[in-house]
Design an enzyme around this catalytic site. Sequence first.
Site, short mmCIF file in Angstrom:
data_model
loop_
_atom_site.label_atom_id
_atom_site.label_comp_id
_atom_site.label_asym_id
_atom_site.label_seq_id
_atom_site.Cartn_x
_atom_site.Cartn_y
_atom_site.Cartn_z
N ASN A 245 -6.53 -13.64 4.20
CA ASN A 245 -7.57 -13.45 3.54
C ASN A 245 -8.87 -13.34 4.35
OD1 ASN A 245 -6.51 -13.83 1.00
ND2 ASN A 245 -6.84 -15.91 0.88
N HIS B 254 -3.81 -12.34 -4.60
CA HIS B 254 -3.79 -13.52 -3.70
C HIS B 254 -4.33 -14.88 -4.29
CE1 HIS B 254 -4.09 -11.28 0.47
NE2 HIS B 254 -3.12 -10.53 -0.44
N ARG C 232 -6.60 -7.16 -5.48
CA ARG C 232 -5.83 -7.73 -4.53
C ARG C 232 -6.50 -9.29 -4.39
NH1 ARG C 232 -7.09 -8.13 1.53
NH2 ARG C 232 -5.14 -8.91 2.58
N HIS D 174 0.08 -1.10 -3.70
CA HIS D 174 -0.56 -0.39 -2.53
C HIS D 174 -0.80 0.97 -2.40
CE1 HIS D 174 0.67 -4.18 0.62
NE2 HIS D 174 -0.50 -4.36 -0.39
#
Length: 326
Positions: free
Chosen positions: A97, A69, A65, A196
């Site tokens: 975040n 991001h 992740r 995911h």
Amino acid sequence: MASQGLLGLLFLVLFVLSIGTTIGANSQLSPDYYQSTCPDALSIVQQEVAAAIQNETRMGASLLRLHFHDCFVNGCDASILLDDNATFVGEKTAGANNNSVRGFDVVDNIKAKLEQACPGVVSCADILAIAARDSVVYLGGPSWNVRLGRRDSTSASRDAANAFIPAPRFNLSALISSFSAQNLSVKDLVTLSGAHTIGLARCTNFRAHIYNDTDIDSSFADSLQKICPFTGNDDVLANLDYQTPTCFDNFYYKNLLNKKGLLHSDQELYNGNSSTDSLVQKYATNNNVFFQDFAKAMIKMGNINPLTGSAGEIRNNCRKANMYYV
């Protein structure tokens, strides 16, 4: 006529040079980038990632992740790792975040080992890209040749993170727009969302979906409401893939077929849109195709606006630009 010919030739040369410069910036990323300057770089990252996941299985999803991001905010430049300072507010407290992204200590450990082996050589941005791949592989997913040679930014932007990172509440149109802004296709959206298949989400991120949406299996929603009440318990966690949460596989897509996506943004991928529905169905029935497409999409995402050449720097400390490093 002669002068026109010379002008035309000059224009052609400049055009070719401009294309070469653009291609050159991307071609500087190479799987062999550290072969001579830090030959143990990949094995060092792999060992540290394995140790971190052995200590806490969830860390694999967290490292993956971080790379996502990071790349969605002004490119894959490790800006997400920078702490706030006197000149900017960083990305760690952006909406997507704050109290959510994690794994910074693991990155610090990896960087420290790399600095011992080859000081000032391996960028923090490349650490994130390698760690993401190694996390996927460790949890049973596909491998790919990570293209390396990114450099690190010296600044970060919470505003940009708030603007560009897709949110769990997004509908399909917003998701497509968010990915399109990064030159990622609808196929990339569906494929990369397969990340995911591992990891956890906070109650505050799936509460609206389990209480307000109709595109969710009622028994699945009921089971989640027991741990995530209408108010309170914001930080209670649930598996993004309720069936095989620590194994990187295609069960994420199988869950969507049964209306058991944890996030609103997940279930939007299988909710009546022919283009995304067909991809979800394909990946749900063919794990190998999902793995192949995921590897390709990760390479593509890792190439979002990298800093190369003399741009940026190689940070000594992933949390600080070198001018602030002590």
